[in-house]
Design a protein around this motif. Structure first.
Motif, PDB file in Angstrom:
ATOM      1  N   UNK A 188     -21.874  -1.784 -48.877  1.00  0.00           N
ATOM      2  CA  UNK A 188     -20.688  -0.937 -48.966  1.00  0.00           C
ATOM      3  C   UNK A 188     -20.522  -0.022 -47.776  1.00  0.00           C
ATOM      4  N   UNK A 189     -21.459  -0.066 -46.835  1.00  0.00           N
ATOM      5  CA  UNK A 189     -21.482   0.819 -45.666  1.00  0.00           C
ATOM      6  C   UNK A 189     -21.717   0.015 -44.393  1.00  0.00           C
ATOM      7  N   UNK A 190     -21.276   0.568 -43.272  1.00  0.00           N
ATOM      8  CA  UNK A 190     -21.617   0.069 -41.941  1.00  0.00           C
ATOM      9  C   UNK A 190     -21.558   1.252 -40.980  1.00  0.00           C
ATOM     10  N   UNK A 191     -22.258   1.106 -39.862  1.00  0.00           N
ATOM     11  CA  UNK A 191     -22.206   2.100 -38.786  1.00  0.00           C
ATOM     12  C   UNK A 191     -21.297   1.560 -37.690  1.00  0.00           C
TER      13      UNK A 191
ATOM     14  N   UNK B 154      -7.288   7.714 -37.824  1.00  0.00           N
ATOM     15  CA  UNK B 154      -6.456   6.690 -38.453  1.00  0.00           C
ATOM     16  C   UNK B 154      -6.392   5.433 -37.578  1.00  0.00           C
ATOM     17  N   UNK B 155      -6.298   5.625 -36.261  1.00  0.00           N
ATOM     18  CA  UNK B 155      -6.278   4.476 -35.352  1.00  0.00           C
ATOM     19  C   UNK B 155      -7.587   3.698 -35.436  1.00  0.00           C
ATOM     20  N   UNK B 156      -8.717   4.405 -35.516  1.00  0.00           N
ATOM     21  CA  UNK B 156     -10.010   3.727 -35.659  1.00  0.00           C
ATOM     22  C   UNK B 156     -10.082   2.982 -36.979  1.00  0.00           C
ATOM     23  N   UNK B 157      -9.594   3.615 -38.039  1.00  0.00           N
ATOM     24  CA  UNK B 157      -9.607   2.978 -39.348  1.00  0.00           C
ATOM     25  C   UNK B 157      -8.753   1.728 -39.395  1.00  0.00           C
TER      26      UNK B 157
ATOM     27  N   UNK C 194     -13.526   4.945 -45.921  1.00  0.00           N
ATOM     28  CA  UNK C 194     -13.822   6.295 -45.443  1.00  0.00           C
ATOM     29  C   UNK C 194     -14.520   6.195 -44.102  1.00  0.00           C
ATOM     30  N   UNK C 195     -14.088   7.020 -43.159  1.00  0.00           N
ATOM     31  CA  UNK C 195     -14.732   7.121 -41.858  1.00  0.00           C
ATOM     32  C   UNK C 195     -15.321   8.519 -41.759  1.00  0.00           C
ATOM     33  N   UNK C 196     -16.630   8.611 -41.599  1.00  0.00           N
ATOM     34  CA  UNK C 196     -17.319   9.891 -41.684  1.00  0.00           C
ATOM     35  C   UNK C 196     -17.918  10.300 -40.348  1.00  0.00           C
ATOM     36  N   UNK C 197     -17.484  11.462 -39.857  1.00  0.00           N
ATOM     37  CA  UNK C 197     -18.101  12.109 -38.711  1.00  0.00           C
ATOM     38  C   UNK C 197     -19.040  13.198 -39.215  1.00  0.00           C
ATOM     39  N   UNK C 198     -20.222  13.266 -38.638  1.00  0.00           N
ATOM     40  CA  UNK C 198     -21.144  14.331 -39.006  1.00  0.00           C
ATOM     41  C   UNK C 198     -22.233  13.908 -39.959  1.00  0.00           C
ATOM     42  N   UNK C 199     -22.533  12.625 -40.009  1.00  0.00           N
ATOM     43  CA  UNK C 199     -23.580  12.142 -40.923  1.00  0.00           C
ATOM     44  C   UNK C 199     -24.937  12.034 -40.223  1.00  0.00           C
TER      45      UNK C 199
ATOM     46  N   UNK D 180     -22.530  10.800 -32.756  1.00  0.00           N
ATOM     47  CA  UNK D 180     -21.216  10.366 -32.310  1.00  0.00           C
ATOM     48  C   UNK D 180     -20.667   9.136 -33.000  1.00  0.00           C
ATOM     49  N   UNK D 181     -21.512   8.408 -33.745  1.00  0.00           N
ATOM     50  CA  UNK D 181     -21.050   7.200 -34.433  1.00  0.00           C
ATOM     51  C   UNK D 181     -20.453   7.573 -35.785  1.00  0.00           C
ATOM     52  N   UNK D 182     -19.716   6.638 -36.345  1.00  0.00           N
ATOM     53  CA  UNK D 182     -19.115   6.827 -37.663  1.00  0.00           C
ATOM     54  C   UNK D 182     -19.911   6.070 -38.722  1.00  0.00           C
ATOM     55  N   UNK D 183     -20.098   6.696 -39.867  1.00  0.00           N
ATOM     56  CA  UNK D 183     -20.516   5.965 -41.060  1.00  0.00           C
ATOM     57  C   UNK D 183     -19.237   5.573 -41.785  1.00  0.00           C
ATOM     58  N   UNK D 184     -19.047   4.289 -42.021  1.00  0.00           N
ATOM     59  CA  UNK D 184     -17.828   3.798 -42.663  1.00  0.00           C
ATOM     60  C   UNK D 184     -18.207   3.142 -43.986  1.00  0.00           C
ATOM     61  N   UNK D 185     -17.474   3.492 -45.047  1.00  0.00           N
ATOM     62  CA  UNK D 185     -17.773   2.868 -46.338  1.00  0.00           C
ATOM     63  C   UNK D 185     -16.502   2.433 -47.060  1.00  0.00           C
ATOM     64  N   UNK D 186     -16.691   1.472 -47.930  1.00  0.00           N
ATOM     65  CA  UNK D 186     -15.605   0.934 -48.744  1.00  0.00           C
ATOM     66  C   UNK D 186     -15.325   1.882 -49.907  1.00  0.00           C
TER      67      UNK D 186
END
Length: 309
Positions: free
Chosen positions: A28-31, A134-137, A195-200, A222-228
């Motif tokens: 459910x997650x990716x970096x 939003x553009x990254x998403x 969800x795109x998370x900065x600060x993880x 600097x990377x994003x944690x992204x989850x469904x």
């Protein structure tokens, strides 16, 4: 797949779609690295966020708007409670949403933004961060579409003028009088599409694996944690997982420090019908597939469950 995938959005989407999709299916997650949100913008947004949360409590509470479920402005400490949780989360936050003209067809679904006058740069930097995330998403969703066998632009219309929200989060130093069992964010699933998370980067974020084990989610700086989120899980009939996750309390010196993060909850349009994709419903599964539901109706259902409305 034994580990959460870490992919670069600089690569062609066709090259990362399978790895990204498999990670979302399993964890459910990716970096996501090289996501296109400039480092200096992230730094300015973090500074503005900290400046707001450093304001006196009375000043912050002046930006709490009654009757809108925290959709815009400030939500104080001790307000949000995860679905099925008995205790409130140890956090406070601010929401920035989409601006629509009053005569827009979807304007009724989105409250106008408010901005803290005490932090002059807040509005401009948060608008910029909202657009950049939003553009990254959108690019992540294009890779997901390819993974699902859809046209790479499949999701473009589903999120156009969507009810997406940028949340600025502050987890205060752990209060000595916190209720027994209270943690920074109790186990929950996200409502939205992704969800795109900065600060993880700071320890604390954990996901619940299929084996019932809590695994740390630790992106590099600097990377994003992204989850469904639940909406996309529903659309894919569970093919992509909205995984339960939490933010646990720190130990040692970190107990006395606040933790900050900036998740971007990317939503479908309020009038988008979340109807499981035919490609994700195998023969014999149709009767057990989720019923179609409008994105706005699903959102309101979930906001009631977490006691924000």
């Amino acid at each position: 797949m034994s580990d959460i995938a870490s992919v670069s959005l600089d690569n062609p989407l066709e090259d990362i779609a399978r790895e990204l999709g498999d990670s979302f299916a399993e964890f459910g997650f990716a970096i996501v690295r090289d996501h296109g949100v400039p480092d200096d913008l992230i730094a300015r947004a973090e500074e503005a966020s900290r400046a707001f949360f450093a304001l006196p409590e009375e000043t912050k509470r002046a930006y709490k708007i009654a009757g809108i479920g925290g959709a815009r402005g400030y939500t104080p400490f001790g307000q949000e409670q995860a679905k099925d949780a008995a205790i409130f989360d140890l956090k406070e936050f601010w929401h920035v949403g989409r601006d629509l003209a009053p005569d827009h067809a979807l304007a009724e679904f989105m409250e106008p933004n408010v901005w803290p006058a005490e932090v002059p740069e807040f509005e401009s930097v948060m608008r910029e961060l909202y657009d950049s995330l939003e553009a990254s998403g959108r690019r992540v969703l294009s890779a997901i579409a390819i993974h699902l066998g859809e046209d790479r632009h499949f999701f473009d219309s589903t999120i156009e003028d969507g009810n997406s929200v940028l949340r600025l989060l502050r987890y205060p130093p752990l209060p000595e009088d916190a209720p027994d069992g209270a943690i920074r964010a109790a186990p929950h699933g996200d409502i939205n599409a992704i969800t795109l998370l900065l600060g993880a980067e700071e320890a604390g974020l954990e996901l619940l694996s299929r084996k019932g084990e809590w695994l740390p989610v630790s992106p590099p700086p600097g990377a994003l944690a992204v989850n469904i989120g639940d909406m996309l899980e529903r659309l894919t009939n569970g093919r992509l997982r909205s995984t339960t996750h939490r933010v646990v309390n720190p130990a040692g010196d970190a107990v006395r420090r606040a933790r900050y993060s900036m998740p971007f909850f990317l939503h479908f349009r309020p009038d988008y019908l979340i109807d499981p994709l035919p490609s994700c419903v195998a023969d014999g599964e149709k009767e057990n597939a989720p019923e179609p539901i409008l994105a706005h109706d699903f959102l309101m259902q979930r906001l009631r469950e977490i006691k924000l409305v």
